[in-house]
Design a protein around this motif. Sequence first.
Motif, PDB file in Angstrom:
ATOM      1  N   CYS A 126      51.949 -30.343  18.143  1.00 51.49           N
ATOM      2  CA  CYS A 126      52.149 -31.225  16.993  1.00 51.49           C
ATOM      3  C   CYS A 126      51.799 -30.527  15.688  1.00 51.49           C
ATOM      4  N   ALA A 127      52.419 -30.991  14.623  1.00 50.53           N
ATOM      5  CA  ALA A 127      52.156 -30.452  13.296  1.00 50.53           C
ATOM      6  C   ALA A 127      50.801 -30.914  12.774  1.00 50.53           C
ATOM      7  N   ASP A 128      50.341 -30.269  11.708  1.00 54.41           N
ATOM      8  CA  ASP A 128      49.021 -30.581  11.153  1.00 54.41           C
ATOM      9  C   ASP A 128      48.910 -32.032  10.717  1.00 54.41           C
ATOM     10  N   SER A 129      50.035 -32.647  10.308  1.00 57.70           N
ATOM     11  CA  SER A 129      49.972 -34.035   9.854  1.00 57.70           C
ATOM     12  C   SER A 129      49.491 -34.968  10.964  1.00 57.70           C
ATOM     13  N   VAL A 130      49.816 -34.635  12.212  1.00 58.03           N
ATOM     14  CA  VAL A 130      49.344 -35.434  13.342  1.00 58.03           C
ATOM     15  C   VAL A 130      47.846 -35.253  13.526  1.00 58.03           C
ATOM     16  N   TRP A 131      47.397 -34.017  13.440  1.00 60.70           N
ATOM     17  CA  TRP A 131      45.971 -33.738  13.669  1.00 60.70           C
ATOM     18  C   TRP A 131      45.091 -34.265  12.551  1.00 60.70           C
ATOM     19  N   ARG A 132      45.667 -34.651  11.424  1.00 65.30           N
ATOM     20  CA  ARG A 132      44.864 -35.211  10.336  1.00 65.30           C
ATOM     21  C   ARG A 132      44.508 -36.681  10.568  1.00 65.30           C
ATOM     22  N   HIS A 133      45.128 -37.318  11.550  1.00 64.14           N
ATOM     23  CA  HIS A 133      44.747 -38.693  11.873  1.00 64.14           C
ATOM     24  C   HIS A 133      43.302 -38.720  12.372  1.00 64.14           C
ATOM     25  N   THR A 134      42.583 -39.756  11.993  1.00 61.39           N
ATOM     26  CA  THR A 134      41.182 -39.890  12.400  1.00 61.39           C
ATOM     27  C   THR A 134      40.951 -41.259  13.016  1.00 61.39           C
ATOM     28  N   PRO A 135      40.814 -41.304  14.374  1.00 68.28           N
ATOM     29  CA  PRO A 135      40.988 -40.215  15.333  1.00 68.28           C
ATOM     30  C   PRO A 135      42.468 -39.977  15.626  1.00 68.28           C
ATOM     31  N   VAL A 136      42.748 -38.964  16.457  1.00 66.49           N
ATOM     32  CA  VAL A 136      44.135 -38.660  16.828  1.00 66.49           C
ATOM     33  C   VAL A 136      44.519 -39.588  17.982  1.00 66.49           C
ATOM     34  N   ALA A 137      44.759 -40.845  17.635  1.00 64.68           N
ATOM     35  CA  ALA A 137      45.096 -41.874  18.620  1.00 64.68           C
ATOM     36  C   ALA A 137      46.115 -42.815  17.998  1.00 64.68           C
ATOM     37  N   PHE A 138      46.961 -43.377  18.837  1.00 61.86           N
ATOM     38  CA  PHE A 138      48.045 -44.225  18.368  1.00 61.86           C
ATOM     39  C   PHE A 138      48.078 -45.499  19.199  1.00 61.86           C
ATOM     40  N   ALA A 139      49.156 -46.274  19.105  1.00 61.09           N
ATOM     41  CA  ALA A 139      49.198 -47.577  19.756  1.00 61.09           C
ATOM     42  C   ALA A 139      48.993 -47.476  21.266  1.00 61.09           C
ATOM     43  N   ASP A 140      49.490 -46.413  21.860  1.00 60.39           N
ATOM     44  CA  ASP A 140      49.371 -46.243  23.311  1.00 60.39           C
ATOM     45  C   ASP A 140      48.046 -45.619  23.735  1.00 60.39           C
ATOM     46  N   GLY A 141      47.186 -45.268  22.779  1.00 58.45           N
ATOM     47  CA  GLY A 141      45.899 -44.658  23.114  1.00 58.45           C
ATOM     48  C   GLY A 141      45.766 -43.267  22.538  1.00 58.45           C
ATOM     49  N   PRO A 142      44.739 -42.532  22.953  1.00 58.03           N
ATOM     50  CA  PRO A 142      44.506 -41.182  22.437  1.00 58.03           C
ATOM     51  C   PRO A 142      45.687 -40.261  22.744  1.00 58.03           C
ATOM     52  N   LEU A 143      45.976 -39.357  21.828  1.00 49.01           N
ATOM     53  CA  LEU A 143      47.029 -38.377  22.040  1.00 49.01           C
ATOM     54  C   LEU A 143      46.599 -37.379  23.117  1.00 49.01           C
ATOM     55  N   ALA A 144      47.433 -37.195  24.126  1.00 46.21           N
ATOM     56  CA  ALA A 144      47.142 -36.204  25.162  1.00 46.21           C
ATOM     57  C   ALA A 144      47.395 -34.810  24.611  1.00 46.21           C
ATOM     58  N   VAL A 145      46.461 -33.888  24.880  1.00 45.56           N
ATOM     59  CA  VAL A 145      46.555 -32.519  24.374  1.00 45.56           C
ATOM     60  C   VAL A 145      46.600 -31.571  25.565  1.00 45.56           C
ATOM     61  N   PRO A 146      47.776 -31.018  25.896  1.00 41.79           N
ATOM     62  CA  PRO A 146      47.869 -30.100  27.037  1.00 41.79           C
ATOM     63  C   PRO A 146      47.087 -28.814  26.785  1.00 41.79           C
ATOM     64  N   LEU A 147      46.412 -28.343  27.837  1.00 46.17           N
ATOM     65  CA  LEU A 147      45.637 -27.101  27.780  1.00 46.17           C
ATOM     66  C   LEU A 147      46.119 -26.177  28.887  1.00 46.17           C
ATOM     67  N   CYS A 148      46.349 -24.922  28.553  1.00 45.52           N
ATOM     68  CA  CYS A 148      46.671 -23.894  29.541  1.00 45.52           C
ATOM     69  C   CYS A 148      45.646 -22.776  29.425  1.00 45.52           C
ATOM     70  N   GLY A 149      44.986 -22.455  30.521  1.00 43.58           N
ATOM     71  CA  GLY A 149      43.992 -21.386  30.500  1.00 43.58           C
ATOM     72  C   GLY A 149      43.540 -21.041  31.897  1.00 43.58           C
ATOM     73  N   ASP A 150      42.932 -19.872  32.042  1.00 41.68           N
ATOM     74  CA  ASP A 150      42.505 -19.381  33.353  1.00 41.68           C
ATOM     75  C   ASP A 150      41.004 -19.478  33.591  1.00 41.68           C
ATOM     76  N   ASP A 151      40.226 -19.651  32.514  1.00 37.77           N
ATOM     77  CA  ASP A 151      38.770 -19.619  32.621  1.00 37.77           C
ATOM     78  C   ASP A 151      38.233 -21.047  32.520  1.00 37.77           C
ATOM     79  N   GLU A 152      37.563 -21.527  33.571  1.00 33.51           N
ATOM     80  CA  GLU A 152      37.119 -22.916  33.600  1.00 33.51           C
ATOM     81  C   GLU A 152      36.097 -23.216  32.511  1.00 33.51           C
ATOM     82  N   ALA A 153      35.186 -22.286  32.257  1.00 30.12           N
ATOM     83  CA  ALA A 153      34.198 -22.530  31.213  1.00 30.12           C
ATOM     84  C   ALA A 153      34.868 -22.633  29.846  1.00 30.12           C
TER      85      ALA A 153
END
Length: 209
Positions: A126-153
């Motif tokens: 998403c563009a920065d305008s989305v991340w400026r919402h406080t909080p980043v949540a909408f009518a359906d609930g919090p925005l899901a943020v996909p994460l891709c990574g190999d290190d659990e910590a």
Amino acid sequence: MRIGILGNGNMAGALGAHWVRAGHRVRVGGRSPERAAELARQIGAESSGQLNEIAGFGDATLLAVPYGSAAEVVRETGGALAGRVLIDCTNPVGPGFVLTTAEGPSGARRIADASGARVVKAFNLCADSVWRHTPVAFADGPLAVPLCGDDEAALETVRALVRDVGGAPLDAGGLDRAGLLEATTAFLIGLWVGGHDPRTMLPPTHAMA
């Protein structure tokens, strides 16, 4: 948590402001010391500094620069990112909404190889305008943020930072899947620019049962 931000543009400001409000120690670094200092002042960050200094500061570091500048910015950190948690929110998307990485490794993989960091791809859909919402949540609930990574910590660190912006972390697989996330972003940008709502393409979950 100590958070370093490499970059002084829109994404740096949008995410950095959330993390300052959450009580984290945030420092900003950029290729323009003046712009980095101004962004730090605007979001209430602790201070600004040189790229290599900021890269070595954080428990997590956000890479928030245009993808075309990412390799050079990583080089300018002088190896300070090696072994550290690096959040990659860049998008290797060029004219025509196509990936500039073509058939090669994903942008996230190239950044990981260049930096030696524990890279987590996140916040790139998403563009920065989305991340400026406080909080980043909408009518359906919090925005899901996909994460891709190999290190659990590293993933757990970024999950906490997603929650701090009001989002919901969504584990999307290892860093080998980051290219799929980058391609998804390119596709979605084309839809958004064309005035289409991507949500209309997807049925509700219960319809898939």
